[in-house]
Every structure is written in C-alpha cells, then in structure tokens.
Write an enzyme that holds these catalytic residues in place. Structure first.
Site, PDB file in Angstrom:
ATOM      1  N   SER A  25       2.505  32.703  23.446  1.00  0.00           N
ATOM      2  CA  SER A  25       2.879  32.803  22.195  1.00  0.00           C
ATOM      3  C   SER A  25       2.911  31.206  22.018  1.00  0.00           C
ATOM      4  CB  SER A  25       4.115  33.420  21.708  1.00  0.00           C
ATOM      5  OG  SER A  25       4.283  33.293  20.346  1.00  0.00           O
ATOM      6  N   ASP A  84       0.980  29.637  16.014  1.00  0.00           N
ATOM      7  CA  ASP A  84       1.476  29.483  17.063  1.00  0.00           C
ATOM      8  C   ASP A  84       0.329  29.656  18.141  1.00  0.00           C
ATOM      9  OD1 ASP A  84       1.356  32.087  16.667  1.00  0.00           O
ATOM     10  OD2 ASP A  84       3.271  32.609  17.872  1.00  0.00           O
ATOM     11  N   ASP A 111      -0.745  32.026  19.992  1.00  0.00           N
ATOM     12  CA  ASP A 111      -1.424  33.491  19.921  1.00  0.00           C
ATOM     13  C   ASP A 111      -1.618  33.627  18.503  1.00  0.00           C
ATOM     14  OD1 ASP A 111       1.105  34.165  19.310  1.00  0.00           O
ATOM     15  OD2 ASP A 111       0.835  36.025  20.352  1.00  0.00           O
ATOM     16  N   ASP A 146       0.079  34.938  16.057  1.00  0.00           N
ATOM     17  CA  ASP A 146       0.700  36.165  15.454  1.00  0.00           C
ATOM     18  C   ASP A 146       1.731  35.759  14.444  1.00  0.00           C
ATOM     19  OD1 ASP A 146       2.533  35.520  17.063  1.00  0.00           O
ATOM     20  OD2 ASP A 146       3.143  37.512  17.778  1.00  0.00           O
TER      21      ASP A 146
END
Length: 447
Positions: free
Chosen positions: A104, A243, A245, A247
């Site tokens: 992340s 960020d 990833d 999400d």
C-alpha cells in the site's frame, strides 16, 4: 505467538520478514483453506494474482503462485493492477480466491500479501487464523500429474475488464473538468489516468512512471503537497492522490486545500441521500473519523456508524447492515454497489461526477462538513498490548477528556501494521489539541 496477519493482510520488509519461502507457504495454506470446498466434479480451483510495481513483487508473486499451484490451483497472473481491480477480477473471472501483493502506502522495501475469497471479499479474522494454523501442517506431498495447478502469465484482458467496470459504475460525463492525478508511481499509474480520460476529463498525470523502486517516494496520498502544487501550477479544478495500490484517494480543491476521506464521505453521502441511493440513510465510518463528520451527518439527517480502523471492518459493517457507503479518513471509500473494497479510482470518478451533476466546485462541495482541528502523533513502542490499560495512561486520558468536555475527544489505539501507538486528539482549537496530544504521547512513550 505473534499473529502473522495484521489489519490488512501480511506485511513487512521484503526478503527479511516477508520472504519467498514464507510466501510459498502462505500461498499453499491459503489455497488449501479457501478452495477446500470447491473441488467437486473434478473442477480445478482458480486464483487471481495481482501486484503493485515494487521490485519484490515479482519474486513474491512467483513464490505465491508456486504455493497455490502445488495445491492444485490454477493461477491467473494479472500483472501490475490496483487492489480493487484484483477484488473485482476475482469475482468477474469467477475465481475461487484472489491475492494482491502490495504494501500500500509503505516505502518500497516493504511488501505485503492480502487475500480475497470468492466474490472478491476480504477475509474475516477467523479465516486468516485458519490459514496460519495450517501453514506448518500441510503435508510436503501435494497433487501430482494432472492434479498440479498451472500458472497463466499476465492475462491480457484484465485491465480492460476493470476499466469497463469503472465506466459502467460511473457513466457521468466529466467533460470540462481538469484534473491532476498523482499515481504514487504505483498500481494506478496507467489505470487511473486512463479511466479519468475515458470519462471525458482533461488529465494531467504526475508520478505515473514506476521503475520498481520509486513507488510512494515523495509522492502519492502520503505526500499531498505534490498534487497541491501541481493543481495550482496547472490551474486544475481538482487534484487526486492515490497510494501505492490505489485503494484510497485523497482530493485537493482548485485552491490547493486538502479534502480528506471524511469530507469525501460527507459530500457523497449527501449526494446519495438526494438521489435515493443511501440505504437506510446511514454512513459507515471509523473511530478515527473527525467529529465534524458526525455533526454534519446529524444536520443532514444521516446516521453515522463507526467501526474499528481498517476498511475490512467498514466492509463487514456495510455488508452486515446492508448499507451503501462507508470509508475512512485516510481515503479508503467503499461503495458496495460497485465493489467489495476501497477503490481510489472509483472514488475519484464519483467525486467528479458530483461536481459535474451540481456544477459546484470541489471546494463548495467540501463545505458539507467543518473539519475540527485534529492532531495525530505516532509513538514508537515495543509492546502495543499493554499501553491502553497502563495506570498512567488511563489517568492521562481521564485528565484530557475532562479538559475537553463535549468540545473534543481523545482516541488511543495500536497500529495494525506497524510497531506504533497512535494518539489522536480533536478539539475546537488547534493549539489545545496539539498540547493535549503532546502530553498524552509523552506518557505513552514512557510506558
């Protein structure tokens, strides 16, 4: 024994904590647990595996894939793609499980592994516990011959499937909106700019050239100053920062002011209520949500429920209650009608759709709530388990709450992913919040 899974999967320094042998065992154990009931009529279970661009991702993907294939699972590799895309594709392909390899917002040397069950759902604690339990008890021998799983490298249609899903979820034309998107040199580097352009927006992309080493490096949602400066430089209507990833999503208005996850939830909740889409007139946040969100929702006639920190807990409450919007201050926004986890690109599209539908600027829409001054201090600790019950900490909390009265609040909690204890104070005055938080942090540091 320390629990392997944290609040968002397994995470740690790649090749030291999160090693290839560990990934191999995790893949095998997860495959055993998540596909045990799917092996009927000779059917071979299927897993989707995606990753962010960090250098250790390929190594871990290879090890995970080998572990799952050793248990008779066919693995479809979908390459560099956002976490919410893996969740969506797990469902869209009809797979039995999904895996995202990402840490992340963490620095490049870290990495992580998070699993999804069939349908693209994050795992509850008891399933993660079962995976840990069987990791060291699986027999060394697995299926042989035709029973061994295959690894299918880089499915070519994965990204297009996800982009089409986003288009269907938010069909509103964004023509006339100029946006800066900071992709954090991460998983959204291609997908987010492409999705926004496809919807009609004029897109200026920054930090969208990952090289395996530059993910989250002075960019993305943890370095909001980058997109703030770019919005002002280019005269954009707004900026969005993802960020590693993708999400999560934080926003910036045309004047460079931050619009955080709480404010995003407020403006979307009001929009969805007006459109009859906010089921049970309820929004799900977390204990970290700003007190200003509660005040704004009360004024709008919307119930605010709160959960533990972590979008998985928000998701559990959304699913249990049948609600249609939830999220976190950090920018994880969940729209269950369109996805099973936080989706930064979907959030960005939803924000711009509201702007297009109302003709209002993001700054105007963000006035849906007044953010109370909030101070958060991360205190490094060696043992998170004893902090909150320590007599000196209990006394310090009581003193702080007495000083704040009804005009603020105090929250102390352990980080689910790092050896930190978080001290959060909200107050009507920033200086008061800073002073009380500093005092509490000093007490925690001495325990």
């Amino acid at each position: 024994m320390t629990r392997l899974f944290g609040t968002d999967g397994v995470r740690g320094l790649a090749n030291e904590v999160l090693t290839a042998p560990l990934a191999l065992k995790l893949g095998a154990a997860a495959a055993h647990v998540l596909t045990a009931e799917k092996r009927v009529d000779g059917r071979r279970p299927v897993a989707i595996v995606g990753r962010d661009p960090r250098v250790s991702g390929e190594m871990l993907a290879a090890a995970l894939s080998a572990g799952m294939a050793s248990q008779g699972v066919d693995v479809i590799r979908v390459g560099v793609i956002p976490t919410p895309a893996v969740a969506f594709l797990t469902d869209d392909y009809g797979a039995d499980m999904g895996v995202m390899i990402s840490a992340s917002h963490n620095p490049m040397p870290d990495n992580g592994i998070k699993f999804f069950s069939a349908g693209g759902h994050k795992l509850p604690d008891h399933v993660e516990d079962e995976i840990e339990r069987v990791m060291d008890s699986l027999p060394a021998e697995g299926p042989t011959g035709h029973g061994v799983g295959r690894v299918i490298e880089e499915a070519t249609d994965a990204q297009d499937r996800y982009l089409e899903h986003l288009k269907e979820a938010v069909p509103t034309s964004l023509e006339g909106i100029k946006i800066v998107v900071d992709a954090a040199n991460g998983a959204a580097s291609v997908v987010a700019p492409t999705a926004y352009e496809a919807a009609g927006a004029t897109v200026i992309a920054i930090h969208n050239k990952p090289d395996s080493y530059n993910i989250n490096m002075d960019c993305g949602s943890t370095h909001i100053d980058q997109v703030q400066a770019a919005v002002l430089k280019h005269g954009a209507d707004l900026g969005l920062a993802h960020d590693g990833d993708a999400d999560r999503c934080l926003a910036v208005d045309k004047d460079g002011n931050l619009v955080d996850g709480d404010q995003i939830m407020a403006l979307l909740a009001i929009a969805m209520k007006e459109n009859g889409e906010l089921r049970k007139n309820t929004l799900v946040g977390t204990v970290m949500s700003n007190l200003g969100l509660k005040i704004a929702m009360d004024e709008a006639g919307i119930t605010l429920r709160t959960t533990k920190v972590g979008d998985r807990y928000v998701l559990e409450d959304l699913n249990a209650g049948g609600f249609s919007l939830g999220g976190e201050q950090s920018g994880h926004i969940v729209l269950p009608d369109h996805g099973t986890t936080g989706d930064g690109t979907l959030t960005g599209l939803s924000i711009m759709a509201r702007m297009a539908e109302t003709g209002k600027s993001l700054g105007e829409l963000a006035q849906a709530m007044t953010v109370l001054p909030q101070v958060l201090i991360n205190v490094p600790v060696s043992d998170k388990s004893t902090i909150v019950s320590h007599p000196s900490v209990v006394a310090a909390i009581a003193e702080a709450e007495a000083e704040l009265g009804a005009t603020g609040r105090v929250l102390l909690r352990a980080s689910g992913t790092e050896e930190l204890f978080r001290v959060m104070v909200e107050a009507g005055d920033k200086e008061q919040a800073r002073r009380i938080a500093g005092r509490l942090a000093a007490v925690v540091a001495e325990v």
